[in-house]
Every structure is written in C-alpha cells, then in structure tokens.
Scaffold this active site. Structure first.
Site, PDB file in Angstrom:
ATOM      1  N   GLY A  59       0.788  -1.233   0.000  1.00  0.00           N
ATOM      2  CA  GLY A  59       0.000   0.000   0.000  1.00  0.00           C
ATOM      3  C   GLY A  59       0.821   1.284   0.000  1.00  0.00           C
ATOM      4  O   GLY A  59       0.326   2.326   0.411  1.00  0.00           O
ATOM      5  N   HIS A  96      10.279 -21.596  16.766  1.00  0.00           N
ATOM      6  CA  HIS A  96      11.614 -21.012  16.705  1.00  0.00           C
ATOM      7  C   HIS A  96      11.638 -19.659  17.427  1.00  0.00           C
ATOM      8  O   HIS A  96      12.458 -19.427  18.319  1.00  0.00           O
ATOM      9  CB  HIS A  96      12.010 -20.853  15.227  1.00  0.00           C
ATOM     10  N   GLU A  97      10.712 -18.793  17.068  1.00  0.00           N
ATOM     11  CA  GLU A  97      10.691 -17.466  17.682  1.00  0.00           C
ATOM     12  C   GLU A  97      10.328 -17.543  19.163  1.00  0.00           C
ATOM     13  O   GLU A  97      10.869 -16.798  19.977  1.00  0.00           O
ATOM     14  CB  GLU A  97       9.732 -16.530  16.942  1.00  0.00           C
ATOM     15  N   HIS A 114      13.481 -18.295  21.061  1.00  0.00           N
ATOM     16  CA  HIS A 114      14.287 -17.089  21.292  1.00  0.00           C
ATOM     17  C   HIS A 114      13.718 -16.282  22.454  1.00  0.00           C
ATOM     18  O   HIS A 114      14.427 -15.874  23.372  1.00  0.00           O
ATOM     19  CB  HIS A 114      14.241 -16.168  20.067  1.00  0.00           C
TER      20      HIS A 114
HETATM   21  P1  ADP Z   1       2.701  -0.826  -3.306  1.00  0.00           P
HETATM   22  O1  ADP Z   1       2.804   0.563  -3.850  1.00  0.00           O
HETATM   23  O2  ADP Z   1       3.178  -0.954  -1.887  1.00  0.00           O
HETATM   24  O3  ADP Z   1       3.281  -1.879  -4.189  1.00  0.00           O
HETATM   25  P2  ADP Z   1      -0.071  -0.391  -3.823  1.00  0.00           P
HETATM   26  O4  ADP Z   1      -0.329   0.837  -3.046  1.00  0.00           O
HETATM   27  O5  ADP Z   1       0.167  -0.223  -5.297  1.00  0.00           O
HETATM   28  O6  ADP Z   1       1.152  -1.188  -3.198  1.00  0.00           O
HETATM   29  O7  ADP Z   1      -1.270  -1.425  -3.584  1.00  0.00           O
HETATM   30  C1  ADP Z   1      -2.022  -1.946  -4.632  1.00  0.00           C
HETATM   31  C2  ADP Z   1      -3.482  -2.067  -4.253  1.00  0.00           C
HETATM   32  O8  ADP Z   1      -3.658  -2.999  -3.195  1.00  0.00           O
HETATM   33  C3  ADP Z   1      -4.061  -0.781  -3.717  1.00  0.00           C
HETATM   34  O9  ADP Z   1      -4.524   0.033  -4.743  1.00  0.00           O
HETATM   35  C4  ADP Z   1      -5.190  -1.284  -2.835  1.00  0.00           C
HETATM   36  O10 ADP Z   1      -6.329  -1.622  -3.586  1.00  0.00           O
HETATM   37  C5  ADP Z   1      -4.619  -2.549  -2.272  1.00  0.00           C
HETATM   38  N1  ADP Z   1      -3.932  -2.289  -0.994  1.00  0.00           N
HETATM   39  C6  ADP Z   1      -2.613  -2.447  -0.739  1.00  0.00           C
HETATM   40  N2  ADP Z   1      -2.319  -2.137   0.527  1.00  0.00           N
HETATM   41  C7  ADP Z   1      -3.477  -1.756   1.110  1.00  0.00           C
HETATM   42  C8  ADP Z   1      -3.808  -1.302   2.430  1.00  0.00           C
HETATM   43  N3  ADP Z   1      -2.885  -1.193   3.377  1.00  0.00           N
HETATM   44  N4  ADP Z   1      -5.107  -0.992   2.677  1.00  0.00           N
HETATM   45  C9  ADP Z   1      -6.036  -1.113   1.704  1.00  0.00           C
HETATM   46  N5  ADP Z   1      -5.774  -1.522   0.461  1.00  0.00           N
HETATM   47  C10 ADP Z   1      -4.521  -1.852   0.142  1.00  0.00           C
HETATM   48 ZN    ZN Z   2      16.171 -17.216  14.890  1.00  0.00          ZN
END
Ligand code: ADP
Ligand code: ZN
Length: 530
Positions: free
Chosen positions: A124, A342-343, A346
């Site tokens: 996201g 494992h965790e 630790h």
């Molecule tokens: P990144 O840029 O990290 O590769 P994106 O922002 O392009 O990821 O995510 C692609 C799509 O996945 C977004 O448009 C959304 O629909 C969905 N998505 C990804 N992360 C989230 C999030 N944290 N909350 C809601 N939707 C998300």
């Molecule tokens: Zn370890």
C-alpha cells in the site's frame, strides 16, 4: 507530421503516451493503422491483466510507467488504507506540513524534502502516497523509476526537470516516485549495460532538483522501494530522502481492516466472517487481499449468486494462494508452525536468562523481505561493556530458536542459519578478542583462523601456531556446546510455556512483550536459576 512507423506507435502505446494523428495526402491507408494497432495492443494488455488478476495479484499491470501521471485530486483518504497505522501516523506530519507550512517555518525549521516508503510490494505504499495528497487536498504527481531505464539518452533527465518544474507551479503538491530503486541503484554495483548511463544521468538530475527546490513552496517528495539496501546513499543523505517510513506486511488485525475496506462496496452473504478470512491469509499484503475480495465477487457473480458468500471467498483465497505459491511467497502451515516455535524459543530464553535484553515483540509475520519471523529485543540501557555471563546469555538467546526446533520437531531447519552465525561470532570473539577462555587465558588471538578470516576483513596480527589454533577452535566449540546444553535445559523445563507461546503466536502472529511476560510468569511456578 506524417506517421508511417508502426514501431513508433507501439512505443507510444507501451508508454501510455496520448497521441493523435491526422491523415495527410496519401496517408489515408495509414489512418486505420494508427487506431487499429493501439486497439489490438490494448486488448492484449487487458487479457494479460485479467489473467494476472486471477492468478497472482498483479496489481501493477496497467500502471503507467515512466510517463508522468498527474492527479489534481486523488480522492483517496486515510480511510482507504488500513493495517498500516504506524506509517499513517508518521505521514500525518507530512500532511500537516503541506497544509500549514508557515506553522513549521515560523521558528526557522526546515520542512523535510523527501520521505522514503519502504516495504514489500503490494503493502500500500502507492496508496498511502495518494492518501497523503488526498488528505492534504493537494495535487499528486507520480512517476515510476523503472520506466526511466529504457529511455533514450537525455530523455530521463529532461523528464525529471520537467516534473519538478510542473510540480513547483502547482505547489503545494506531492511528487511520488515509485520503484525508486530502479533509478537509484548503487552506482558501482550496477552491471555495465545499456541504459545504465542514462539511469545515472536521471539519478543525478533528480539529486540536482532535490537540492535545488525550495520546500517553502510546499513540494514534498515521497518515494517507494522494496529494496532499500540497494539504494545509492546519495539519495539518503540529509536534505534528500532522509525520512524512512516502514510499510510492513499487515498482521491479522491489519488484514481484517484491509478486508473491510475492500468489502465496503461488495454485497456480502450473511455467513461471511471477515475475521476468519483474515486468519486464513497470513503473509498476504493489501494487494493480495484486494485481489481475494475481487476474485470472490467475480466467482459469485459467475455462478449467479446474489451475494458473495464464504465459499466464494475461500475459493478466491485458494486461487490467490496458488498464484503466490508459484512465486514462493506464502508460508505453509508447517513452516508457520516451525517459525512460531523457533521465535518462541528465542523469546523464552531471552526472558529466562538475566543478561539478555527484554523482549519487545515476537512475530511470525515475515519482516521486510527476507527474514521469516522475528523476536525484537530492546536494550533497557545503553551498554558499552558486556561481562562474560552477559555475552553467554546473548549467545543463549541466539541458540534458543534452533533448540526449540530440536525439542519440538526432533529436527532442525535452515531458518536458524543467521542465528548460528551470530552465536558463533560471539563465541569466537570471546575466545580470540576478549580473553574469556579459561584454557587460553587472557590473551588475544586476532588471527585465529587465518586462511578463512583474512578475506573477511579480520586484521592480520600475530601468527598463531597450529596447536593454538586448534585450542581456539576447541574453546569456541566448548562455549557453544555448553550453551546449547544450557538452553536445552531451560526450554525443556519450560516446554509447556514454549507450547503455549507458539500456539498463541500461530493464532495471533504477534505477541507484545508485556503479554509475553504474563504468559511466561503465568500459572507455572519455578524459574531458571543460574
Ligand atoms: P505498493 O505501492 O506498496 O506496491 P499499492 O499501493 O500499489 O502497493 O497497492 C495496490 C493495491 O492494493 C491498492 O490500490 C489497494 O487496492 C490494495 N492495498 C494495498 N495495501 C493496502 C492497504 N494497506 N489498505 C487497503 N488496500 C490496500
Ligand atoms: Zn532465529
């Protein structure tokens, strides 16, 4: 201009450049080509994108590449982004800068120029950047680093200049550079190939622009990468991308929230329990979850249902998992269990020995890109000196993961490699550098194992006889073996707590230190005494 080069059209289409053409005398027969070729290419791209969507969650298909993309109002808000609360919290500040620049400059402070969003693909980052623009109600300029690589000489740098010029005009605004690693790879490490020089020119231009622009006008750069370690340090210097925000994979609660966001406009059946879907999707990022919801909606529609039921969601998960498995991105149930033990090993050892740092958090969510799970210890005070028993305690913590695997599964996995390396390092330093071995006494042996370690940058010092070298090895071995036995005793005695912890970890994926200590000190009396 007369267009008689179909390749040019392909280029233009591939880069999503808007263009139009008019027929000139004699060019009539080309006119339909101008429209037909892009149509065909567009159709091919659409089919590919659809295929990607059923399988692997390729959310990036169809994203514009090097071309500049401007959005006057993204319409995205923080409500659209879920499961990344810490990142949101940090970015709120940026919104405030954009809205009230004077407030911050009043006392002579400098507003940050660049914020780097770091995290795996699909978590996201782009969405967050858009949300920052949306929340601050400023225009959003975006451009992708990877597109620059294929550009002709001079075009990349010109694009960057152009981008900044336009952005300054529209300030306050956000400039977002996706996949900045494609542009900002460490210069020396890059292979010598075509496009290399152009990338460097583009990068240099970016640095020039970043240094030149004035934050008082309210332009803030956001950039995203999933490979921060490959970035040219010039990009990370103060005054450039000196703020880093981690956008990590969501935990189970985060996944639930993300699913809720994506289910908002979907008609759900009465039997749907989003919590269960969240529990079934460990390791999924936001993009995968969006994909699950969409896929489920399509599946339900295909068979003529009037709501998306649990069965469609389950099937959608299976499909997305299958796609991810091909890319080796999902953990199997068994792997998850091994990592949980494992965790827990630790963590339990860290809380059982007196000289180790307290556990802050245990998690089996893959952190960043490589590690499997993690146990985060925070020192209670800054330490400059460590005693022998403290070093032994730290060593014990490193061995805790592997020993837990031994005890529970009667078998060990490759997951402990890094732990063993660090454990060996400690034992090695104790013997060779700190004179902490009884047998060898208070002497240093910097050059213990010449042939192997000289290459790794160990100082070459006094020659060590073969006999001493053997003694060193034996002493290191003894320290490790003794500690191994000690750790085994600790974990065997607390096996029930190890199991409780691991099971809870599989269920919740993350356990905070406070809760961990409650579990450990729980009903079962007796603690390890040294
Ligand atoms: P990144 O840029 O990290 O590769 P994106 O922002 O392009 O990821 O995510 C692609 C799509 O996945 C977004 O448009 C959304 O629909 C969905 N998505 C990804 N992360 C989230 C999030 N944290 N909350 C809601 N939707 C998300
Ligand atoms: Zn370890």
């Amino acid at each position: 201009m007369k267009v008689d080069d179909p390749d040019l059209i392909k280029e233009l289409v591939a880069h999503n450049v808007k263009f139009s053409a008019t027929a000139q005398n004699g060019a009539g027969q080309y006119l339909y080509l101008v429209w037909l070729i892009p149509m065909i290419i567009f159709l091919i791209m659409m089919t590919k994108a659809r295929r990607g969507a059923t399988g692997a969650g390729l959310m990036s298909i169809g994203k514009s590449r090097a071309n500049l993309y401007i959005d006057k109002d993204t319409g995205v808000t923080f409500d659209d982004v879920a499961g990344v609360d810490e990142a949101k919290e940090e970015l709120k500040e940026v919104i405030d800068y954009l809205q009230n620049p004077q407030k911050y400059q009043r006392l002579g402070g400098k507003i940050p120029k660049g914020v780097l969003l770091v995290g795996p693909t699909g978590t996201g980052k782009t969405l967050l950047a858009k949300a920052v623009a949306g929340e601050a109600k400023v225009p959003f300029f975006s451009i992708s680093g990877s597109g620059f690589v294929e550009m002709f000489v001079g075009v990349g740098a010109a694009r960057v200049r152009d981008l900044f010029a336009q952005a300054q005009e529209k300030a306050p605004c956000i400039i977002f550079i996706d996949e900045i690693d494609a542009l900002g790879k460490v210069r020396a490490a890059a292979p010598i190939s075509g496009g290399h020089e152009e990338r460097e020119n583009t990068l240099n231009q970016l640095l020039v622009e970043m240094d030149g622009f004035d934050t008082r006008k309210g332009v803030i750069l956001l950039a995203a990468t999933n490979r921060p370690e490959t970035l040219d340090t010039a990009l990370l210097r103060p005054g450039r991308f000196d703020r880093h925000v981690l956008v990590d994979r969501p935990d189970i609660k985060g996944r639930e929230d993300i699913l809720k966001v994506h289910c908002k406009n979907v008609k759900l059946g009465k039997d749907v329990d989003i919590k269960i879907i969240a529990a079934r999707t460990p390791g999924f990022v936001g993009a995968d979850l969006a994909n699950v919801v969409n896929e489920a909606a399509l599946l339900a529609a295909r068979v003529g249902k009037d709501a998306v039921g649990m069965d469609s969601l389950e099937e959608a998960i299976n499909r997305v998992v299958a796609g991810l498995e091909k890319k080796k991105k999902v953990m199997s149930k068994k792997e998850q269990e091994i990592i949980a033990y494992h965790e827990s090993g630790h963590a339990l050892v860290a809380e059982s020995v007196p000289g180790a740092d307290k556990v802050h958090r245990v998690s089996i969510i893959p952190r960043g890109i490589s590690a499997l799970g993690y146990t985060l210890q925070l020192p209670t005070e800054d330490r400059y000196l460590l005693t022998r028993s403290e070093l032994l305690d730290r060593l014990a913590v490193f061995l805790g993961g592997r020993v837990a695997e031994e005890i529970i599964f009667n078998e060990v996995s490759t997951g402990a490699q890094n732990d063993l390396e660090r454990a060996t390092d400690i034992a090695m330093s104790m013997v060779r550098e700190y004179g902490m071995s009884e047998k060898l006494g208070p002497m240093t042996f910097q050059n213990g194992r010449k042939p192997l370690f000289v290459e790794l940058g160990y100082r070459s010092g006094r020659e060590v006889s073969d006999e001493v070298s053997k003694d060193i090895d034996n002493e290191v071995k003894k320290i490790i073996f003794d500690t191994h036995t000690r750790v085994k005793n600790i974990l065997l005695e607390k096996k029930d707590r190890l199991q409780t912890l691991a099971k809870l970890l599989m269920e919740k994926e993350v356990i905070e230190g406070v809760e961990l200590r409650k579990i450990i000190s729980g009903n079962i009396p007796g603690s390890i005494k040294e």
